[in-house]
Design a protein around this motif. Structure first.
Motif, mmCIF file in Angstrom:
data_model
loop_
_atom_site.group_PDB
_atom_site.id
_atom_site.type_symbol
_atom_site.label_atom_id
_atom_site.label_comp_id
_atom_site.label_asym_id
_atom_site.label_seq_id
_atom_site.Cartn_x
_atom_site.Cartn_y
_atom_site.Cartn_z
ATOM 1 N N ASN A 17 149.507 -1.472 126.563
ATOM 2 C CA ASN A 17 148.191 -2.069 126.756
ATOM 3 C C ASN A 17 147.228 -1.663 125.653
ATOM 4 N N SER A 18 146.438 -2.621 125.235
ATOM 5 C CA SER A 18 145.319 -2.395 124.334
ATOM 6 C C SER A 18 144.064 -2.581 125.180
ATOM 7 N N VAL A 19 143.159 -1.606 125.159
ATOM 8 C CA VAL A 19 142.015 -1.619 126.074
ATOM 9 C C VAL A 19 140.705 -1.680 125.286
ATOM 10 N N ALA A 20 139.838 -2.616 125.674
ATOM 11 C CA ALA A 20 138.503 -2.710 125.080
ATOM 12 C C ALA A 20 137.568 -1.769 125.835
ATOM 13 N N LEU A 21 136.940 -0.859 125.101
ATOM 14 C CA LEU A 21 136.011 0.102 125.690
ATOM 15 C C LEU A 21 134.588 -0.263 125.292
ATOM 16 N N ASP A 22 133.709 -0.383 126.249
ATOM 17 C CA ASP A 22 132.289 -0.642 126.008
ATOM 18 C C ASP A 22 132.038 -1.895 125.166
ATOM 19 N N PRO A 23 132.594 -3.067 125.557
ATOM 20 C CA PRO A 23 132.316 -4.292 124.787
ATOM 21 C C PRO A 23 130.850 -4.696 124.925
ATOM 22 N N ARG A 24 130.276 -5.171 123.812
ATOM 23 C CA ARG A 24 128.874 -5.584 123.806
ATOM 24 C C ARG A 24 128.718 -6.915 123.082
ATOM 25 N N VAL A 25 127.906 -7.799 123.659
ATOM 26 C CA VAL A 25 127.540 -9.046 122.998
ATOM 27 C C VAL A 25 126.428 -8.715 122.024
ATOM 28 N N THR A 26 126.620 -9.064 120.744
ATOM 29 C CA THR A 26 125.620 -8.733 119.728
ATOM 30 C C THR A 26 124.803 -9.944 119.301
ATOM 31 N N GLU A 27 125.307 -11.143 119.578
ATOM 32 C CA GLU A 27 124.577 -12.354 119.207
ATOM 33 C C GLU A 27 125.122 -13.523 120.011
ATOM 34 N N VAL A 28 124.225 -14.405 120.433
ATOM 35 C CA VAL A 28 124.616 -15.641 121.114
ATOM 36 C C VAL A 28 123.998 -16.805 120.351
ATOM 37 N N ARG A 29 124.802 -17.806 120.049
ATOM 38 C CA ARG A 29 124.336 -18.998 119.342
ATOM 39 C C ARG A 29 124.518 -20.219 120.248
ATOM 40 N N PRO A 30 123.603 -20.408 121.221
ATOM 41 C CA PRO A 30 123.757 -21.498 122.187
ATOM 42 C C PRO A 30 123.578 -22.884 121.580
ATOM 43 N N ASP A 31 122.899 -22.976 120.428
ATOM 44 C CA ASP A 31 122.670 -24.280 119.805
ATOM 45 C C ASP A 31 123.797 -24.699 118.871
ATOM 46 N N ALA A 32 124.724 -23.797 118.591
ATOM 47 C CA ALA A 32 125.864 -24.150 117.741
ATOM 48 C C ALA A 32 126.733 -25.161 118.483
ATOM 49 N N CYS A 42 135.038 -1.056 121.025
ATOM 50 C CA CYS A 42 136.009 -0.057 120.588
ATOM 51 C C CYS A 42 137.327 -0.428 121.259
ATOM 52 N N VAL A 43 138.371 -0.614 120.467
ATOM 53 C CA VAL A 43 139.683 -0.968 121.011
ATOM 54 C C VAL A 43 140.573 0.263 120.978
ATOM 55 N N ASP A 44 141.056 0.674 122.155
ATOM 56 C CA ASP A 44 141.936 1.835 122.278
ATOM 57 C C ASP A 44 143.377 1.344 122.342
ATOM 58 N N ASN A 45 144.128 1.621 121.271
ATOM 59 C CA ASN A 45 145.532 1.212 121.182
ATOM 60 C C ASN A 45 146.493 2.367 121.449
ATOM 61 N N SER A 46 146.034 3.398 122.148
ATOM 62 C CA SER A 46 146.861 4.576 122.405
ATOM 63 C C SER A 46 148.145 4.241 123.145
ATOM 64 N N ASP A 47 148.113 3.213 123.999
ATOM 65 C CA ASP A 47 149.292 2.839 124.792
ATOM 66 C C ASP A 47 149.839 1.477 124.351
ATOM 67 N N TYR A 48 149.668 1.128 123.075
ATOM 68 C CA TYR A 48 150.099 -0.178 122.554
ATOM 69 C C TYR A 48 150.978 0.086 121.348
ATOM 70 N N ARG A 49 152.279 -0.110 121.469
ATOM 71 C CA ARG A 49 153.235 0.274 120.423
ATOM 72 C C ARG A 49 154.156 -0.883 120.050
ATOM 73 N N LEU A 50 154.520 -0.904 118.783
ATOM 74 C CA LEU A 50 155.527 -1.831 118.289
ATOM 75 C C LEU A 50 156.896 -1.232 118.591
ATOM 76 N N VAL A 51 157.777 -2.010 119.223
ATOM 77 C CA VAL A 51 159.112 -1.515 119.596
ATOM 78 C C VAL A 51 160.182 -2.513 119.173
ATOM 79 N N TYR A 52 161.388 -1.995 118.964
ATOM 80 C CA TYR A 52 162.527 -2.843 118.627
ATOM 81 C C TYR A 52 163.032 -3.551 119.881
ATOM 82 N N ARG A 53 163.241 -4.846 119.773
ATOM 83 C CA ARG A 53 163.720 -5.636 120.899
ATOM 84 C C ARG A 53 165.145 -5.226 121.314
ATOM 85 N N SER A 54 165.972 -4.824 120.365
ATOM 86 C CA SER A 54 167.378 -4.530 120.647
ATOM 87 C C SER A 54 167.570 -3.339 121.579
#
Length: 94
Positions: A17-32, A42-54
């Protein structure tokens, strides 16, 4: 999508798992067209690993910070709500 294809050709995949910590909206463009919003987290990748399928063993990766700042763009899709349409790792620890 290209990275997913390269990983498949190499016989590897991401597990955990990759976990987003304290996500914040910094800008909204409603007219776009369509409306968009900018987010940072902050993305915590402590439990997110690349592994061999075999054999499900971990791929050797350089040691380093597993928590990084990332920015995202969310786009409003009519009838579906907000969807992440772009992401960038800022390669700075958090």
């Amino acid at each position: 999508m290209a990275q997913l294809h390269r990983n498949r050709l190499r016989g590897v995949y991401y597990a955990g798992n990759s976990v987003a910590l304290d996500p914040r909206v910094t800008e909204v463009r409603p007219d776009a067209q369509p409306p968009t919003a900018a987010l940072v987290t902050c993305v915590d990748n402590s439990d997110y690993r690349l592994v061999y399928r075999s054999n499900n063993s971990p791929v050797a990766t350089p040691s380093g910070n597993r928590r990084v700042v990332a920015s995202y763009t969310a786009t409003y899709v009519d009838g579906q709500g907000w969807r992440i349409s772009d992401s960038t790792s800022l390669d700075q620890p958090c």
